[in-house]
Design an enzyme around this catalytic site. Sequence first.
Site, short mmCIF file in Angstrom:
data_model
loop_
_atom_site.label_atom_id
_atom_site.label_comp_id
_atom_site.label_asym_id
_atom_site.label_seq_id
_atom_site.Cartn_x
_atom_site.Cartn_y
_atom_site.Cartn_z
N GLU A 64 0.80 -1.21 0.00
CA GLU A 64 0.00 0.00 0.00
C GLU A 64 0.84 1.27 0.00
O GLU A 64 0.59 2.17 -0.83
CB GLU A 64 -0.97 0.01 1.20
CG GLU A 64 -1.96 -1.15 1.22
CD GLU A 64 -1.50 -2.30 2.10
OE1 GLU A 64 -2.34 -2.85 2.84
OE2 GLU A 64 -0.29 -2.63 2.04
N ALA A 174 9.23 -44.95 -7.02
CA ALA A 174 10.57 -45.49 -7.21
C ALA A 174 10.45 -46.96 -7.58
O ALA A 174 9.45 -47.62 -7.26
CB ALA A 174 11.42 -45.33 -5.94
N ALA A 176 13.19 -50.48 -8.25
CA ALA A 176 14.04 -51.34 -7.43
C ALA A 176 15.04 -50.50 -6.63
O ALA A 176 15.39 -49.39 -7.03
CB ALA A 176 14.79 -52.33 -8.32
N LEU A 216 18.20 -28.68 -4.53
CA LEU A 216 16.99 -27.96 -4.14
C LEU A 216 17.07 -26.47 -4.42
O LEU A 216 16.64 -25.64 -3.63
CB LEU A 216 16.65 -28.21 -2.66
CG LEU A 216 16.44 -29.68 -2.26
CD1 LEU A 216 16.10 -29.77 -0.77
CD2 LEU A 216 15.34 -30.33 -3.09
N ARG A 219 16.31 -23.44 -10.79
CA ARG A 219 17.16 -23.40 -11.99
C ARG A 219 16.30 -23.03 -13.20
O ARG A 219 16.19 -23.77 -14.16
CB ARG A 219 17.86 -24.75 -12.18
CG ARG A 219 18.82 -25.08 -11.04
CD ARG A 219 19.62 -26.34 -11.29
NE ARG A 219 18.81 -27.54 -11.29
CZ ARG A 219 18.39 -28.17 -10.19
NH1 ARG A 219 18.69 -27.69 -9.00
NH2 ARG A 219 17.67 -29.27 -10.29
N GLU A 308 9.17 -31.65 -1.07
CA GLU A 308 9.58 -32.54 -2.14
C GLU A 308 10.17 -33.83 -1.59
O GLU A 308 11.05 -34.45 -2.20
CB GLU A 308 10.56 -31.83 -3.08
CG GLU A 308 9.95 -30.61 -3.77
CD GLU A 308 10.87 -30.01 -4.81
OE1 GLU A 308 11.70 -30.74 -5.39
OE2 GLU A 308 10.78 -28.79 -5.04
N PRO A 311 7.45 -40.63 -0.49
CA PRO A 311 6.13 -41.09 -0.07
C PRO A 311 5.97 -41.28 1.43
O PRO A 311 4.90 -41.04 1.97
CB PRO A 311 5.98 -42.41 -0.83
CG PRO A 311 6.86 -42.28 -2.02
CD PRO A 311 8.03 -41.47 -1.56
N LEU A 313 7.45 -39.63 3.96
CA LEU A 313 7.25 -38.33 4.60
C LEU A 313 5.88 -37.76 4.22
O LEU A 313 5.18 -37.22 5.07
CB LEU A 313 8.36 -37.36 4.19
CG LEU A 313 8.22 -35.92 4.69
CD1 LEU A 313 8.15 -35.88 6.22
CD2 LEU A 313 9.38 -35.05 4.19
#
Length: 376
Positions: A64, A174, A176, A216, A219, A308, A311, A313
């Site tokens: 503002e 993911a 193997a 992380l 880019r 990112e 699974p 987490l």
Amino acid sequence: MTASDTGGAADRRYMRLALALGRRNLGRTWPNPSVGAVMVAGPEGSERIVGQGVTAPGGRPHGEPIALDMAGEAARGATLYVTLEPCSHHGATPPCVDAIIAAGIARVVTAIEDPDPRVAGRGHARLTEAGLAVTRNILRDEAARDHRGHITRATKGRPSLHLKLARTQDGFAAGAPDERLRITGPIADGAVHLWRAHADAILVGIGTARADDPSLTVRLPGLSQHSPVRIVLDSTLRLSPASHLVRSARDIPTLVVTTRSAPIHARRMLASFGVETIQVDACSHGRIDLSAALANLAERGFTRLCCEGGPHLADSLAAADLVDVCTLITGPRAISGGGLPAVGEALNDRVHGPGFRVSETRAFGPDLSVTYERSV
């Protein structure tokens, strides 16, 4: 006079511009929200924009006063469009409502009330008491999404969390063990980097940090300087000093959230590389209390997290009801022989349960992205 309305075409048009301005600095203004402001002068049908602004990086000045400075004397009698109720409390800067009133603004149009208890309707009330016309709730839903981080921090004491997961056509994150699996293509990867640029911090678990050794960073051309803080959840401080995250910590701020029983020598080692460790309570199984971790990050000013991690987490965050936005990107490739499922039971139940909806479905080249959002 105070009105709460969907607004006319002109109000919606100028508020869309204010929202677009606010989005420019998402991820750069924490602990403050990125607020867009547009000032319009002149009679309806021949009005002109005389000022505009967005909260500056670092959170000050607010949008503002930047718009007011640009407008100068043209602010007198003008209409101010702002994406969040103007602040009415004394903090590091004077209240925005005082500057708005002093400038002689005739009308203020806002998108959403500020849930911060220091404001929470007081800004609107002050403007009305000073004789300004106030119109509220113009494009409220869009503003709520843009200001989700600020709203979540104010109402729940934690940052908002945007969870990103990639999966194969048959649902795996993911394959193997020890197999590097590239799931998404360059167009989807570019979208992920843009989400990073609009986050205050990127969050991963120690499993992802050790398995992928990610940098992380952002880019994208022109946005590389907008890489956010990197945060690793690591209950026993297993993050290697040879990792990209540790070796670049003096260039890009890096935090490790750990438990109070984490070894002191590991904390000192990380500190020698410029990594800050944050100690929080552990759950009964010795892992980090995720709710405590996010509460600590909110106290430090973080409002928007992009997660990112993998699974495991993701499912733990969903089980703790800490996910606000979830984007699943499905690649065109299927894998044979099975692997690690991308979506666990808790996450699946959460995004398909009450309070969540599909907000966007997009194709990024051959990849399909579906975003689920919690109602704000």
